[in-house]
Design a protein around this motif. Structure first.
Motif, PDB file in Angstrom:
ATOM      1  N   ASP A  45       3.216   8.539   1.106  1.00  8.40           N
ATOM      2  CA  ASP A  45       2.965   9.118  -0.210  1.00  8.40           C
ATOM      3  C   ASP A  45       3.440  10.571  -0.324  1.00  8.40           C
ATOM      4  N   ARG A 147      -4.700   3.885  -9.187  1.00 12.45           N
ATOM      5  CA  ARG A 147      -5.139   2.509  -9.411  1.00 12.45           C
ATOM      6  C   ARG A 147      -5.552   2.319 -10.875  1.00 12.45           C
ATOM      7  N   GLY A 166       4.503   1.891  -3.941  1.00  6.37           N
ATOM      8  CA  GLY A 166       3.207   1.247  -4.073  1.00  6.37           C
ATOM      9  C   GLY A 166       3.351  -0.249  -4.314  1.00  6.37           C
ATOM     10  N   ARG A 167       2.340  -0.834  -4.957  1.00  8.89           N
ATOM     11  CA  ARG A 167       2.333  -2.264  -5.262  1.00  8.89           C
ATOM     12  C   ARG A 167       1.759  -2.479  -6.660  1.00  8.89           C
ATOM     13  N   ASP A 224       6.027  -5.623  -4.280  1.00 11.66           N
ATOM     14  CA  ASP A 224       6.100  -4.460  -3.404  1.00 11.66           C
ATOM     15  C   ASP A 224       7.260  -3.574  -3.830  1.00 11.66           C
ATOM     16  N   GLU A 243      -2.279   0.669  -5.455  1.00 13.19           N
ATOM     17  CA  GLU A 243      -2.394   1.689  -4.421  1.00 13.19           C
ATOM     18  C   GLU A 243      -2.850   3.014  -5.021  1.00 13.19           C
ATOM     19  N   LYS A 244      -3.114   3.974  -4.152  1.00 11.59           N
ATOM     20  CA  LYS A 244      -3.540   5.293  -4.621  1.00 11.59           C
ATOM     21  C   LYS A 244      -2.402   6.070  -5.271  1.00 11.59           C
ATOM     22  N   ASN A 246       1.392   4.957  -7.161  1.00 17.00           N
ATOM     23  CA  ASN A 246       2.307   3.888  -7.562  1.00 17.00           C
ATOM     24  C   ASN A 246       3.334   4.445  -8.532  1.00 17.00           C
TER      25      ASN A 246
END
Length: 333
Positions: A45, A147, A166-167, A224, A243-244, A246
């Protein structure tokens, strides 16, 4: 039970624009953006933030900030007279740093920098992060946050969305599921587009009894970094960032017949139709539905019996005819 979204599979060749011509259903394209430098590097990140922020022009973009109690779900406030977020204008660099700071904590505000035009806010990014098969006029946008969930909504455009970092989980619904999604007001929506009011993670909420039918017909995919999804026009899509931190890049465009005309949005037409037809007696509604099916939605040519040079708005349109028709419509409204 929800099903998986179809995935592109063509051994021996890459994805091409032609794979979308005439396509009416969503498609996952694994690895479409795998060679983008910020994807290929598989950055943590902090390094991703540093690399992306290096492109920042300082141009302010929209950022939505929600209290932690909202679980990151964009929507209405408790009184239904406003929205559950505050809107700010920040640069991409400042927004990224705030997200990185929050990533050290668990209970945090939901933050979403939305629909930022990349050419304005991150101009250098476009040199090596492109989809060459799309027309040069298709303008990419970036979406960055933690998120956050955007409830089910639709776009009028063809859409390719590529996960940059992220996802994300996409839950898609065909247009005919609109009656099971409990859509909020058309003209008063948190995201600009009307959204579903039911939370998909609460299917037993007694306020939304038809939601289970929508979920049974849903199509789902988890993407992903480097993966992409094609979403056809008018398909409802519910998007969860997992994710935290993205980031996603998307491309909107319209396919328009060379002899036709497509306005930037047809939502005004829908609103006008509601005003024009909703309060009519049943017999008149049925008559107008027949006319709309005949002239607009039917597969047959309603003007095939008219000489080509006399078909007017039912035939091939020149820019001059479009301008004249739009002026005529204004007089009717």
């Amino acid at each position: 039970m929800a099903s998986a979204i179809e995935e592109f599979a063509a051994p021996g060749r890459g994805f091409a624009r032609e794979d979308l011509i005439g396509r009416e259903r969503p498609l996952v394209i694994r690895g479409l953006a795998r060679d983008w430098p910020l994807v290929r590097a598989r950055l943590a990140d902090a390094e991703f933030v540093a690399r992306l922020a290096a492109f920042d022009s300082g141009t302010p973009v929209d950022a939505l900030v929600m209290p932690p109690d909202e679980d990151g779900v964009i929507g209405y406030n408790a009184n239904f007279d406003g929205f559950n977020y505050e809107r700010h204008r920040v640069s991409i660099g400042k927004g990224l740093q705030r997200l990185l700071d929050l990533a050290r904590h668990e209970r945090v505000p939901g933050i979403a920098m939305q629909s930022a035009v990349i050419a304005k806010c991150l101009p250098g990014f476009l040199a090596e992060h492109t989809l060459p098969f799309l027309d040069a006029g298709v303008e990419p946008r970036i979406w960055i946050g933690n998120r956050v969930t955007t409830p089910a909504h639709f776009d009028e455009y063809h859409n390719i969305a590529c996960v940059l970092h992220g996802r994300r989980r996409f839950t898609l619904f065909a247009p005919e599921q609109v009656g099971n999604l409990y859509i909020g007001p058309l003209e008063f929506a948190p995201t600009g587009a009307a959204i579903g009011m039911a939370r998909l993670d609460r299917p037993d909420d007694p306020r939304w009894p038809r939601l289970k039918a929508a979920l049974a017909a849903a199509q789902v995919a988890e993407l992903d970094a480097g993966d992409a999804i094609y979403i056809p026009p008018m398909w409802w899509h519910h998007v969860e960032s997992l994710e935290k931190l993205n980031a996603l890049v998307n491309y909107w465009w319209k396919f328009v017949r060379s002899d036709g005309y497509a306005p930037p949005t047809a939502l005004g037409c829908l609103m006008h139709d509601i005003l024009a037809f909703k309060s009519l007696p049943p017999a008149e509604k049925r008559a107008w539905r027949t006319l709309l099916d005949h002239y607009v939605f039917g597969a047959d040519d309603p003007a095939e019996h008219i000489p080509a040079e006399r078909r007017g708005m039912l035939g091939a349109l020149t820019p001059e005819q479009v301008a004249k028709l739009r002026e005529t419509i204004r007089r009717y409204v």
